[in-house]
Motif scaffolding. Structure first.
Motif, PDB file in Angstrom:
ATOM      1  N   ARG B 230       0.827  -1.200   0.000  1.00  0.00           N
ATOM      2  CA  ARG B 230       0.000   0.000   0.000  1.00  0.00           C
ATOM      3  C   ARG B 230       0.866   1.256   0.000  1.00  0.00           C
ATOM      4  O   ARG B 230       0.764   2.114  -0.884  1.00  0.00           O
ATOM      5  CB  ARG B 230      -0.888  -0.047   1.238  1.00  0.00           C
ATOM      6  CG  ARG B 230      -2.146   0.724   1.122  1.00  0.00           C
ATOM      7  CD  ARG B 230      -2.799   0.842   2.483  1.00  0.00           C
ATOM      8  NE  ARG B 230      -3.771   1.901   2.428  1.00  0.00           N
ATOM      9  CZ  ARG B 230      -5.037   1.698   2.075  1.00  0.00           C
ATOM     10  NH1 ARG B 230      -5.434   0.483   1.782  1.00  0.00           N
ATOM     11  NH2 ARG B 230      -5.874   2.712   2.010  1.00  0.00           N
ATOM     12  N   GLU B 234       1.433   3.622  -3.235  1.00  0.00           N
ATOM     13  CA  GLU B 234       0.666   4.869  -3.151  1.00  0.00           C
ATOM     14  C   GLU B 234       1.502   6.046  -2.695  1.00  0.00           C
ATOM     15  O   GLU B 234       1.257   7.186  -3.088  1.00  0.00           O
ATOM     16  CB  GLU B 234      -0.553   4.665  -2.244  1.00  0.00           C
ATOM     17  CG  GLU B 234      -1.622   3.840  -2.953  1.00  0.00           C
ATOM     18  CD  GLU B 234      -2.735   3.387  -2.024  1.00  0.00           C
ATOM     19  OE1 GLU B 234      -2.862   3.962  -0.927  1.00  0.00           O
ATOM     20  OE2 GLU B 234      -3.453   2.451  -2.404  1.00  0.00           O
ATOM     21  N   ASN B 235       2.476   5.786  -1.837  1.00  0.00           N
ATOM     22  CA  ASN B 235       3.314   6.877  -1.338  1.00  0.00           C
ATOM     23  C   ASN B 235       4.795   6.590  -1.515  1.00  0.00           C
ATOM     24  O   ASN B 235       5.537   6.546  -0.542  1.00  0.00           O
ATOM     25  CB  ASN B 235       3.068   7.115   0.163  1.00  0.00           C
ATOM     26  CG  ASN B 235       1.726   7.735   0.403  1.00  0.00           C
ATOM     27  OD1 ASN B 235       1.342   8.674  -0.298  1.00  0.00           O
ATOM     28  ND2 ASN B 235       1.012   7.208   1.373  1.00  0.00           N
TER      29      ASN B 235
END
Lengths: 242, 249
Positions: B230, B234-235
């Motif tokens: 995740r 996403e980051n």
């Protein structure tokens, strides 16, 4: 025509029937097959061992960590190379004579001398054939075998060699046929093989045609038979390819 | 040396310098892989990710650093690497099934010859595993008669038959036709769900997002980023990773 036939018949009787001279050929054939068979086994054994040494050296020497194993491999490789060079660089007749008159001068078991000479000679050719077979196998096969937990020798004998053997079977068959024919120089050490048998008959009858054509035919039939046999074996081994 | 219970593989300062190369394929890699982890390694080609994976079971011998597997040091020559490899299944990009052996023999050969199972037991295990990957009818086929996807599923079964504690996947779908990638990934996903510890080198970002517990980004023989999928996707904090992801996603 009739006279010619009668003449041929008389020659046939003279060369093969009189004094049971056909026995020179049958006894000679048995000896030829005997020498070929044992020389073949010996040649295959030597050849496969030398091939594994050479292939291992070529594949793994660079990446091996230093230690006694590496030194031994280096030595074995040098010995193998010397063996290959000497055997392939000298005529088989000379090797046979050296074996008989020098190395085994004190022994008079000529059959064993011949088996050793032809086997050691054939081993050199088998070694290079098998080595080319081993080299032809994708290195992923070795990695797959090792990754499952097999050691090097288990992977070689269980996975690599069977595939290599299948690939080089035609070349090996060729070597076997050469070996069979090369045993015809066994007469040099007074062994009565097939060729020598014909030679003895000629010495008795002073007629060369029939004995020579007879043994030529016998060699030819043998070679054709073994070629057929190997062809069948090849087809069976290929069953995994279709 | 580590004794934490749930650490399966520990890698410290791993280096690999190929003889003919001027750069290090691996240049100080540190990783801990816990039981049940699904670690996906991504990175551009030449980043050292395959070399890293192949070092884990010593198919590639590291030139520096240490690797422990189940508390034993793999890189220590006194330890029996063959024994340890029995517990580390590996799946290759090019399948590497044994073409001269039937599917059954491919699967049962190692467990039987290495004395882990009796022949009947290995046969039963082969049938059961083939059932699981949807190929029960291929047990007597030869590898050359199978499609790429089928081969790879059988290669996975072959590794699983040894009951390994970890499975290493070296770009398992890279040699497959696109329509066959799915069937192999499905098998891998099921394995992950069953709790198998896996280290997967792949370009399949979807797989990484869906089943990875951790994603590692490698470049130039180093780990540049390591995170949960995740966070990772996403980051992405690393600049280089951002530009890599922008190209592959």
């Amino acid at each position: 025509m009739k006279e010619w036939l009668a003449g041929q018949k008389a020659l046939f009787v003279l060369n093969f029937i009189n004094d049971d001279r056909w026995r020179y050929l049958t006894d000679g054939l048995v000896l030829t097959l005997e020498i070929t068979f044992f020389a073949l086994i010996l040649g295959l054994t030597i050849g496969i061992i030398i091939a594994i040494i050479r292939a291992t050296h070529d594949n793994a020497y660079e990446t091996m960590s230093p230690g006694p194993g590496k030194v031994i491999l280096k030595l074995l490789n040098i010995v193998s190379k010397v063996y290959l060079t000497v055997i392939r660089g000298t005529p088989v007749v000379v090797q046979l004579l050296i074996m008989y008159y020098i190395i085994f001068a004190t022994s008079n078991n000529k059959i064993i001398v011949a088996v050793l000479a032809f086997g050691i000679n054939s081993g050199a050719y088998v070694a290079e054939i098998v080595r080319s077979g081993i080299m032809s196998i994708d290195k992923g096969q070795m990695e797959a075998g090792r990754s499952l937990g097999f050691n090097y020798v288990q992977t070689m004998t269980g996975i690599i060699i069977p595939q290599a053997f299948k690939n080089v079977l035609p070349a090996l068959a060729n070597e076997f046929i050469t070996l069979l024919k090369e045993t015809s120089v066994s007469g040099y050490i007074a062994l009565q093989d097939l060729t020598k048998g014909a030679y003895i008959i000629i010495g008795r009858t002073y007629s060369a045609f029939m004995p020579l054509i007879a043994i030529a035919l016998i060699y030819l039939i043998l070679v054709m038979f073994f070629t057929w046999l190997v062809g069948r074996l090849e087809r069976r081994l290929r069953s995994s390819d279709h | 040396m580590t004794t934490e219970n749930n650490v399966l593989i520990e890698v410290k300062d791993l280096e690999k310098h190929f003889k003919k190369s001027t750069v290090k394929a691996l240049n100080g890699v540190d990783v801990k892989i816990n039981k049940g982890d699904v670690v996906v390694v991504i990175g551009p080609s030449g980043s050292g990710k395959s070399t890293f994976l192949r070092c884990l079971n010593l198919l590639e011998v590291p030139t520096g650093g240490h690797i422990w597997f189940e508390g034993q040091e793999i890189t220590d020559k006194k330890n029996n690497i063959n024994k340890m490899r029995q517990k580390m299944g590996m799946v290759f990009q090019s399948f590497n099934l044994f073409p001269h052996k039937s599917v059954r023999e491919n699967i049962t050969m190692a467990p039987v010859k290495l004395g882990i199972m009796k022949k009947e037991e290995a046969n039963r295990r082969a049938e059961e595993l083939l059932q699981r990957v949807g190929l029960p009818d291929k047990i007597d086929a030869y590898p050359n008669n199978l499609s790429g996807g089928q081969k790879q599923r059988i290669a996975i079964v072959r590794a699983l038959a040894m009951n390994p504690d970890v499975m290493l996947f070296d770009e398992p779908t890279s040699a497959l036709d696109p329509e066959m990638i799915g069937e192999v990934l499905d098998v891998m996903k099921e394995l992950a769900r069953d709790g198998m510890t896996m280290v997967v080198v792949t370009h399949e970002m979807g797989f990484a997002k869906e089943v990875a517990t951790r994603v590692i980004f490698m470049e130039d023989g180093r780990i540049l980023a390591e995170n949960t999928p995740r966070e990772f996707f996403e980051n992405p904090e690393n600049e280089r990773l951002r530009s890599f992801l922008s190209k592959v996603l």
